[in-house]
Design an enzyme around this catalytic site. Structure first.
Site: not given
Ligand code: R5P
Length: 262
Positions: A33, A102, A89-92, A111, A35-36
């Site tokens: 989940t 995350k 998956d993405g990460a913060d 996730e 944007s990435t």
């Molecule tokens: O709950 C959201 C997830 O852990 C996202 O993968 C994380 O926040 C990264 O999001 P983004 O790709 O939008 O930076």
């Protein structure tokens, strides 16, 4: 078109584009989940619709499920899949051991369940999210709404005895109301600054009544695909220690990227 894109958007996109190389015909794929991850889902959708790739996707949020269906990916639940071949998956934030924070988008619970049930977890990210020590990004903790203020106070008390710089917890809001997760819970964001022992923090938080899950992903991620604004991509595998470098040609990806911006 690509000239107007921010370097971070380009970096996220090339990481997402490269990550779909981990997906093969017949796989059950955990769909992250954010944007990435959304770009990764669209890249997979393109492979399904144009190249006939046969996969089943297990989404980690209602919004990812909607997007996956929209781009033509067959969606199944984790209970139908039982086990997953690869999750992307993405990460913060991520550190040198590929431990993660995350949950910036509030999807950490599904996730973590999906990533833990996967043979391989691949994280896709822009280079700016790499840190020496986790904790600059506020750590999301999913709590049940019942007694959340008491849970918050207990967490703040607990943090006094932990090796962290900051100790404040704030309730995540959505406008004037608390943000509610897909599971009907609230999120407390812990402003820690720097987490001394992330393993210990992850365990201790989950022992507290009222806490459902925290956003520390420890020893779960196998591979990180790091994108850079100039199209470079670095793929690091924690298990065999390899680092592969590559560059994506934006000309090839222009059409998809343009679609994503619409
Ligand atoms: O709950 C959201 C997830 O852990 C996202 O993968 C994380 O926040 C990264 O999001 P983004 O790709 O939008 O930076």
């Amino acid at each position: 078109m690509t000239g107007e894109l921010s370097p971070i958007d380009k970096a996220k996109f090339v990481a997402a584009k490269r990550s779909v190389d981990f997906v093969e015909d017949g796989m059950r794929v955990g769909l992250g989940t954010g944007s990435t991850a959304a770009w990764m889902v669209r890249c997979l959708g393109e492979l399904v619709c144009e190249d006939g790739l046969k996969i089943r996707g297990v989404p980690t949020s209602t919004r990812t499920a909607e997007l996956a269906r929209e781009v033509g990916i067959e969606v199944i639940s984790l209970d139908e899949a039982r086990w997953i071949d690869v999750t992307i998956d993405g990460a913060d934030e991520f550190d040198g051991n590929l431990n993660l924070i995350k949950g910036g988008g509030g999807a950490l619970l599904q996730e973590k369940i999906v990533a833990t049930a996967s043979d391989q977890m691949v994280v896709i990210t822009d280079a700016g999210k790499e840190v020496e020590k986790l904790g600059a990004f506020p750590l999301p903790v999913e709590v049940i709404p019942f007694g959340w203020q008491t849970t918050k106070s207990l967490i703040e008390e607990l943090l006094i005895s932990m090796d962290v710089l900051g100790r404040d917890a704030s309730l995540r809001m959505n406008g004037s109301r608390p943000f509610v997760t897909d599971e009907g819970n609230y999120i407390l964001d812990l402003h820690l600054g720097r987490i001394g022992d992330a393993h210990q923090m992850a365990m201790v938080l989950n022992q507290m009544p009222g806490v459902v899950e925290n956003g520390l992903f420890i020893d779960i991620c196998d591979v990180v695909v790091v994108g850079f604004g100039d199209g470079r991509v670095e793929t690091r595998d924690i298990n065999d220690g390899t680092v592969a470098e590559d560059r994506l040609d934006f000309v090839e990806t222009d059409n998809l990227f343009s679609d994503l911006q619409d």
